[in-house]
Every structure is written in structure tokens, then in C-alpha cells.
Write a protein that holds these residues in place. Structure first.
Motif, short mmCIF file in Angstrom:
data_model
loop_
_atom_site.label_atom_id
_atom_site.label_comp_id
_atom_site.label_asym_id
_atom_site.label_seq_id
_atom_site.Cartn_x
_atom_site.Cartn_y
_atom_site.Cartn_z
N GLN A 115 42.68 36.91 37.21
CA GLN A 115 42.16 37.38 38.63
C GLN A 115 41.34 38.44 38.89
O GLN A 115 41.14 38.59 39.75
CB GLN A 115 44.07 37.11 39.24
N VAL A 116 42.22 39.49 38.19
CA VAL A 116 41.29 40.81 38.23
C VAL A 116 39.61 40.41 38.77
O VAL A 116 38.59 40.67 39.35
CB VAL A 116 41.28 42.13 37.18
N LEU A 117 39.30 39.21 37.46
CA LEU A 117 37.44 39.50 37.71
C LEU A 117 37.57 38.24 38.31
O LEU A 117 36.39 38.01 39.27
CB LEU A 117 38.02 38.80 35.58
N LYS A 118 37.88 37.25 39.06
CA LYS A 118 37.55 37.26 40.25
C LYS A 118 38.06 37.12 41.18
O LYS A 118 36.89 37.40 42.22
CB LYS A 118 39.18 35.83 40.64
N ASN A 119 38.60 38.36 41.61
CA ASN A 119 38.57 39.65 42.53
C ASN A 119 37.02 40.31 43.02
O ASN A 119 36.76 40.63 43.58
CB ASN A 119 39.65 40.60 42.87
N ILE A 120 36.67 40.97 41.78
CA ILE A 120 35.46 41.54 41.30
C ILE A 120 34.47 40.66 41.74
O ILE A 120 33.60 40.91 42.12
CB ILE A 120 35.67 41.86 39.18
N GLY A 121 34.53 39.59 41.59
CA GLY A 121 33.97 38.65 41.86
C GLY A 121 33.27 38.52 43.33
O GLY A 121 31.81 38.66 43.66
N GLU A 122 34.47 38.36 43.98
CA GLU A 122 34.50 38.35 45.28
C GLU A 122 34.05 39.55 45.92
O GLU A 122 33.18 39.63 47.41
CB GLU A 122 35.96 37.76 45.87
N ILE A 123 34.26 40.68 45.33
CA ILE A 123 33.75 41.94 45.69
C ILE A 123 32.34 41.58 45.34
O ILE A 123 31.57 43.04 46.42
CB ILE A 123 34.61 44.00 44.82
N LEU A 124 31.55 41.58 44.15
CA LEU A 124 30.27 41.70 43.94
C LEU A 124 29.45 41.17 45.17
O LEU A 124 28.71 41.28 45.24
CB LEU A 124 30.13 41.39 42.72
N LYS A 125 29.80 39.67 45.86
CA LYS A 125 29.21 38.73 46.37
C LYS A 125 29.68 39.36 47.58
O LYS A 125 28.31 38.86 48.55
CB LYS A 125 30.15 37.65 46.25
N ALA A 126 30.19 39.92 48.07
CA ALA A 126 30.26 40.77 49.50
C ALA A 126 29.06 41.87 49.94
O ALA A 126 29.02 42.36 51.00
CB ALA A 126 31.77 41.02 50.05
N SER A 127 28.77 42.03 48.44
CA SER A 127 28.29 43.40 48.06
C SER A 127 26.49 43.32 47.91
O SER A 127 25.23 43.59 48.41
CB SER A 127 27.95 44.72 47.24
N GLY A 128 26.44 41.35 47.69
CA GLY A 128 24.95 41.45 47.05
C GLY A 128 24.61 40.57 45.88
O GLY A 128 23.38 40.96 45.51
#
Length: 190
Positions: A115-128
Motif C-alpha cells: 500500500q505504501v508503494l501504491k500510494n507513492i506511485g499515485e503521488i509520483l504520477k500526480a507530480s509527473g
């Protein structure tokens, strides 16, 4: 202005007025160069030919941008999910919380790490950015005995070359989490 840190390296005092005409000065290094923000000016000085590299960052508010997404848990305090600055993304420590509920996905290290890594993925995606642009991670574990398990899950998310990384056991994590991960990613050139 006293340049105490540079004086300890025997760097002479600098006439700031003379340099202002060339660039906004942040630091001066060997090789007759000045660094301004993220730009570099190099003179035709023949006395010093040593190549150098220098990175300068700034906390000026218009040079940084908060990254916010509702697809990852909101920050638990007065900080941002991530900050974009100088073509980098600084992702704050992320826990294994489900964004919709604010609760842990489960009590297991496996589920929290995923879940941590999925959450990081979403934050990275939102940042480009994405997992392949991550250059550094820091993993905080409540129990270092979980190191091998976290490694196995972590390896599925980061393509080669894997980011630089540090892993620590800590006394406690927010909300009694078992794992927290933060990272730094490079943004693609626009």
C-alpha cells in the motif's frame, strides 16, 4: 555578508556588487565560477582548470510547488504529500493507509508495504514522475526483521537501475505503522 563556510576553505572575500552583473550569486567554487540558482557561469580563467559540479537549491516560494492528490493519503500534519522544486520531486514519508478510509490496509508488513508503494506511485504520477524516475528512497521500519520481506515487495516496483537507498529501524512510526517510505525523483525534462 560573511561567507564563513567558504572562508574555512580559504576562499577569498568576494565583491558581491561586481558579480551581480553576471548572475544572482549563490556560491563560488574553484575554477573561477559562480553558481546562481541552478545556472552556472564560468569565466575564461586559465589559472584554475579543475572541473567542478555544484547544485544549488532555493526555498523561495515561487520555486517550489506542492503536489496534492486524493489518490494517496493526505498528510497527517503541516507538510505536503510532495514538493516539486528544481526538476526534482521530494515525496514525504508515506504510510500504508488506504486513501478513502485513512486506515491501514491491514496489520501485516506485506500489505502495508504494498500500500505504501501504491500510494507513492499515485503521488509520483500526480507530480509527473513515476517509479523509474526515483533516484533515492529512505525506508523506515518498526522492526528490521521485516527487511527481507520489504525488499522482495520493493524490488517489484523499481526498475533497474534501482534507486539509491537507506533503510533504518526506528523506535516508532506514526499511527504505529510498520513501514514508512519517502523518496526523491527526477522530473523528465520539459
Amino acid at each position: 555578508m560573511a561567507w564563513c563556510s567558504l572562508r574555512s576553505l580559504n576562499v577569498p572575500t568576494i565583491d558581491m556588487g561586481a558579480l551581480r552583473t553576471r548572475s544572482r550569486l549563490a556560491a563560488v567554487g574553484i575554477g573561477c565560477a559562480s553558481v546562481a540558482g541552478s545556472s552556472v557561469w564560468r569565466s575564461s580563467c586559465k589559472k584554475h582548470s579543475t572541473p567542478f559540479a555544484c547544485l544549488s537549491t532555493s526555498a523561495v516560494s515561487n520555486l517550489k510547488e506542492a503536489v496534492v492528490t486524493n489518490k494517496a493519503p493526505a498528510a497527517l500534519g503541516p507538510y505536503s504529500q510532495a514538493i516539486k522544486a528544481n526538476n526534482l520531486v521530494f515525496v514525504s514519508g508515506v504510510l500504508g493507509l488506504v486513501p478513502e478510509t485513512g486506515k491501514f490496509v491491514s496489520d501485516t508488513i506485506e500489505d502495508q508495504t504494498e500500500q505504501v508503494l501504491k500510494n507513492i506511485g499515485e503521488i509520483l504520477k500526480a507530480s509527473g514522475a513515476d517509479y523509474s524516475s526515483v533516484v533515492k528512497t529512505t525506508i523506515l521500519l518498526a522492526d528490521l526483521k521485516d527487511f527481507k520481506t520489504v525488499n522482495e515487495i520493493y524490488a517489484k516496483y523499481f526498475p533497474s537501475p534501482a534507486p539509491a537507498r537507506a533503510t533504518y529501524q526506528v523506535a516508532a512510526l506514526p499511527l504505529d505503522a510498520r513501514v514508512e517510505i519517502e523518496c526523491i525523483a527526477a522530473l523528465p525534462n520539459a
